[in-house]
Scaffold this motif. Structure first.
Motif, PDB file in Angstrom:
ATOM      1  N   LEU A  69      11.816  15.189   7.398  1.00 48.73           N
ATOM      2  CA  LEU A  69      11.616  13.749   7.352  1.00 48.73           C
ATOM      3  C   LEU A  69      10.265  13.421   7.981  1.00 48.73           C
ATOM      4  CD1 LEU A  69      12.813  10.912   6.785  1.00 48.73           C
ATOM      5  CD2 LEU A  69      13.685  10.959   9.131  1.00 48.73           C
ATOM      6  N   ILE A  70       9.420  12.708   7.217  1.00 48.03           N
ATOM      7  CA  ILE A  70       8.097  12.336   7.735  1.00 48.03           C
ATOM      8  C   ILE A  70       7.869  10.831   7.706  1.00 48.03           C
ATOM      9  CG2 ILE A  70       7.014  14.555   7.210  1.00 48.03           C
ATOM     10  CD1 ILE A  70       5.796  13.150   4.699  1.00 48.03           C
ATOM     11  N   GLY A  71       8.832  10.081   7.155  1.00 46.29           N
ATOM     12  CA  GLY A  71       8.646   8.640   7.116  1.00 46.29           C
ATOM     13  C   GLY A  71       9.752   7.954   6.348  1.00 46.29           C
ATOM     14  N   MET A  72       9.516   6.679   6.099  1.00 47.63           N
ATOM     15  CA  MET A  72      10.501   5.873   5.390  1.00 47.63           C
ATOM     16  C   MET A  72       9.783   4.738   4.677  1.00 47.63           C
ATOM     17  SD  MET A  72      13.693   3.709   6.910  1.00 47.63           S
ATOM     18  CE  MET A  72      12.942   2.096   6.883  1.00 47.63           C
TER      19      MET A  72
ATOM     20  N   ALA B 178       1.085  12.714  11.650  1.00 49.76           N
ATOM     21  CA  ALA B 178       0.594  13.968  11.061  1.00 49.76           C
ATOM     22  C   ALA B 178       0.613  13.932   9.536  1.00 49.76           C
ATOM     23  CB  ALA B 178       1.431  15.142  11.560  1.00 49.76           C
ATOM     24  N   ALA B 179       1.319  12.957   8.947  1.00 48.39           N
ATOM     25  CA  ALA B 179       1.435  12.889   7.491  1.00 48.39           C
ATOM     26  C   ALA B 179       0.523  11.834   6.872  1.00 48.39           C
ATOM     27  CB  ALA B 179       2.885  12.608   7.101  1.00 48.39           C
ATOM     28  N   THR B 180      -0.235  11.117   7.683  1.00 43.80           N
ATOM     29  CA  THR B 180      -1.081  10.050   7.142  1.00 43.80           C
ATOM     30  C   THR B 180      -2.343  10.616   6.508  1.00 43.80           C
ATOM     31  OG1 THR B 180      -2.205   9.689   9.253  1.00 43.80           O
ATOM     32  CG2 THR B 180      -0.213   8.384   8.829  1.00 43.80           C
ATOM     33  N   GLY B 181      -2.973   9.796   5.682  1.00 39.63           N
ATOM     34  CA  GLY B 181      -4.235  10.175   5.059  1.00 39.63           C
ATOM     35  C   GLY B 181      -4.110  11.151   3.905  1.00 39.63           C
TER      36      GLY B 181
ATOM     37  N   ILE C 192       0.596  10.008   0.743  1.00 44.98           N
ATOM     38  CA  ILE C 192       2.054  10.072   0.669  1.00 44.98           C
ATOM     39  C   ILE C 192       2.665   8.674   0.664  1.00 44.98           C
ATOM     40  CG2 ILE C 192       4.136  10.862   1.868  1.00 44.98           C
ATOM     41  CD1 ILE C 192       2.379  13.242   2.905  1.00 44.98           C
ATOM     42  N   ALA C 193       2.232   7.817   1.573  1.00 45.73           N
ATOM     43  CA  ALA C 193       2.791   6.458   1.631  1.00 45.73           C
ATOM     44  C   ALA C 193       2.458   5.684   0.356  1.00 45.73           C
ATOM     45  CB  ALA C 193       2.282   5.721   2.866  1.00 45.73           C
ATOM     46  N   THR C 194       1.274   5.894  -0.176  1.00 52.33           N
ATOM     47  CA  THR C 194       0.899   5.211  -1.419  1.00 52.33           C
ATOM     48  C   THR C 194       1.799   5.663  -2.569  1.00 52.33           C
ATOM     49  OG1 THR C 194      -1.391   4.996  -0.684  1.00 52.33           O
ATOM     50  CG2 THR C 194      -0.985   4.786  -3.052  1.00 52.33           C
ATOM     51  N   ARG C 195       2.031   6.960  -2.688  1.00 55.36           N
ATOM     52  CA  ARG C 195       2.889   7.462  -3.769  1.00 55.36           C
ATOM     53  C   ARG C 195       4.336   6.993  -3.596  1.00 55.36           C
ATOM     54  NH1 ARG C 195      -0.231  11.934  -2.651  1.00 55.36           N
ATOM     55  NH2 ARG C 195       1.481  13.104  -1.709  1.00 55.36           N
ATOM     56  N   ALA C 196       4.827   7.000  -2.357  1.00 52.21           N
ATOM     57  CA  ALA C 196       6.201   6.545  -2.116  1.00 52.21           C
ATOM     58  C   ALA C 196       6.339   5.064  -2.432  1.00 52.21           C
ATOM     59  CB  ALA C 196       6.594   6.821  -0.661  1.00 52.21           C
ATOM     60  N   THR C 197       5.362   4.273  -2.029  1.00 52.73           N
ATOM     61  CA  THR C 197       5.413   2.838  -2.297  1.00 52.73           C
ATOM     62  C   THR C 197       5.278   2.567  -3.794  1.00 52.73           C
ATOM     63  OG1 THR C 197       4.511   2.414  -0.104  1.00 52.73           O
ATOM     64  CG2 THR C 197       4.412   0.598  -1.679  1.00 52.73           C
ATOM     65  N   ALA C 198       4.437   3.319  -4.484  1.00 55.91           N
ATOM     66  CA  ALA C 198       4.299   3.164  -5.940  1.00 55.91           C
ATOM     67  C   ALA C 198       5.627   3.459  -6.638  1.00 55.91           C
ATOM     68  CB  ALA C 198       3.202   4.077  -6.473  1.00 55.91           C
ATOM     69  N   ALA C 199       6.316   4.487  -6.179  1.00 54.92           N
ATOM     70  CA  ALA C 199       7.622   4.812  -6.770  1.00 54.92           C
ATOM     71  C   ALA C 199       8.621   3.686  -6.504  1.00 54.92           C
ATOM     72  CB  ALA C 199       8.141   6.131  -6.199  1.00 54.92           C
ATOM     73  N   MET C 200       8.557   3.113  -5.304  1.00 56.84           N
ATOM     74  CA  MET C 200       9.461   2.012  -4.979  1.00 56.84           C
ATOM     75  C   MET C 200       9.139   0.776  -5.819  1.00 56.84           C
ATOM     76  SD  MET C 200      10.632   0.824  -1.149  1.00 56.84           S
ATOM     77  CE  MET C 200       8.985   0.390  -0.661  1.00 56.84           C
TER      78      MET C 200
ATOM     79  N   SER D  56      -5.071  -6.188  11.706  1.00 60.16           N
ATOM     80  CA  SER D  56      -5.729  -5.041  12.340  1.00 60.16           C
ATOM     81  C   SER D  56      -5.294  -3.697  11.768  1.00 60.16           C
ATOM     82  CB  SER D  56      -5.454  -5.045  13.847  1.00 60.16           C
ATOM     83  OG  SER D  56      -5.955  -6.200  14.441  1.00 60.16           O
ATOM     84  N   ASN D  57      -4.234  -3.673  10.993  1.00 62.26           N
ATOM     85  CA  ASN D  57      -3.701  -2.415  10.477  1.00 62.26           C
ATOM     86  C   ASN D  57      -4.344  -2.064   9.132  1.00 62.26           C
ATOM     87  OD1 ASN D  57      -2.181  -0.237   9.642  1.00 62.26           O
ATOM     88  ND2 ASN D  57      -0.253  -1.080  10.370  1.00 62.26           N
ATOM     89  N   ALA D  58      -5.528  -1.480   9.205  1.00 61.11           N
ATOM     90  CA  ALA D  58      -6.296  -1.147   7.993  1.00 61.11           C
ATOM     91  C   ALA D  58      -5.579  -0.127   7.115  1.00 61.11           C
ATOM     92  CB  ALA D  58      -7.679  -0.635   8.383  1.00 61.11           C
ATOM     93  N   SER D  59      -4.857   0.797   7.711  1.00 61.04           N
ATOM     94  CA  SER D  59      -4.148   1.806   6.912  1.00 61.04           C
ATOM     95  C   SER D  59      -3.076   1.160   6.042  1.00 61.04           C
ATOM     96  CB  SER D  59      -3.507   2.855   7.820  1.00 61.04           C
ATOM     97  OG  SER D  59      -4.498   3.593   8.486  1.00 61.04           O
ATOM     98  N   SER D  60      -2.331   0.208   6.617  1.00 54.59           N
ATOM     99  CA  SER D  60      -1.312  -0.468   5.823  1.00 54.59           C
ATOM    100  C   SER D  60      -1.932  -1.339   4.747  1.00 54.59           C
ATOM    101  CB  SER D  60      -0.407  -1.313   6.723  1.00 54.59           C
ATOM    102  OG  SER D  60       0.534  -0.488   7.370  1.00 54.59           O
TER     103      SER D  60
END
Length: 152
Positions: free
Chosen positions: A43-46, A67-70, A73-81, A101-105
């Motif tokens: 598990l690396i996120g949700m 450790a899983a950012t960049g 992964i989050a972009t692909r998971a969100t695209a699937a959602m 302030s959260n540039a990554s999000s």
């Protein structure tokens, strides 16, 4: 998540058990859909989606272990959602909200074609990294093609 979510400071094994117990009934009612993000069996996120203020809209959120950012992964998971949520007939739009302030999000909705629709100064930031300004992004349901030709 500690810089962006105040609840992390109160996180415990008990709160995780309570969250998971509540998730089953929320999934069954369609109020909240939680998806685990795993890599190599760990598990690396949700990511999640939940009913918005209006019945035709849903809010979306996501987090990853640092450790899983960049890695996209989050972009692909969100695209699937996003794809999954637009299979639901009552969903007309999706929204993502994050602190300014959260540039990554912010990068995720931008990559996925969301449009920034609002910046709202809310309550003072609950976490040290926050600006107190919520940025809201929206993606409307794609218009179905007519006779095989996509509509603008």
């Amino acid at each position: 998540m500690r810089p962006w979510e105040s609840w992390v400071a109160r996180h415990s094994a008990k709160s995780t058990r309570e969250f998971l117990a509540a998730s089953e009934s929320k999934w069954a009612s369609g109020d909240v859909y939680n998806y685990a993000i795993a890599k190599d069996g760990s598990l690396i996120g949700m990511c999640q989606t939940y009913r918005g203020a209006e019945p035709q809209g849903r809010r979306m959120g996501y987090w990853l272990h640092p450790a899983a950012t960049g890695q996209g992964i989050a972009t692909r998971a969100t695209a699937a959602m996003v794809t999954e949520m637009f299979t639901l007939p009552d969903v007309e739009y999706l929204e993502i909200t994050h602190d300014l302030s959260n540039a990554s999000s912010a990068a995720i909705p931008r990559r996925l074609g969301f449009t920034e629709v609002l910046r709202d100064r809310g309550t003072p930031p609950a976490v040290p990294s926050g600006s107190g300004i919520a940025v809201v992004w929206r993606l409307n349901r794609p218009t179905p093609p007519i006779n095989g030709t996509p509509c603008p």
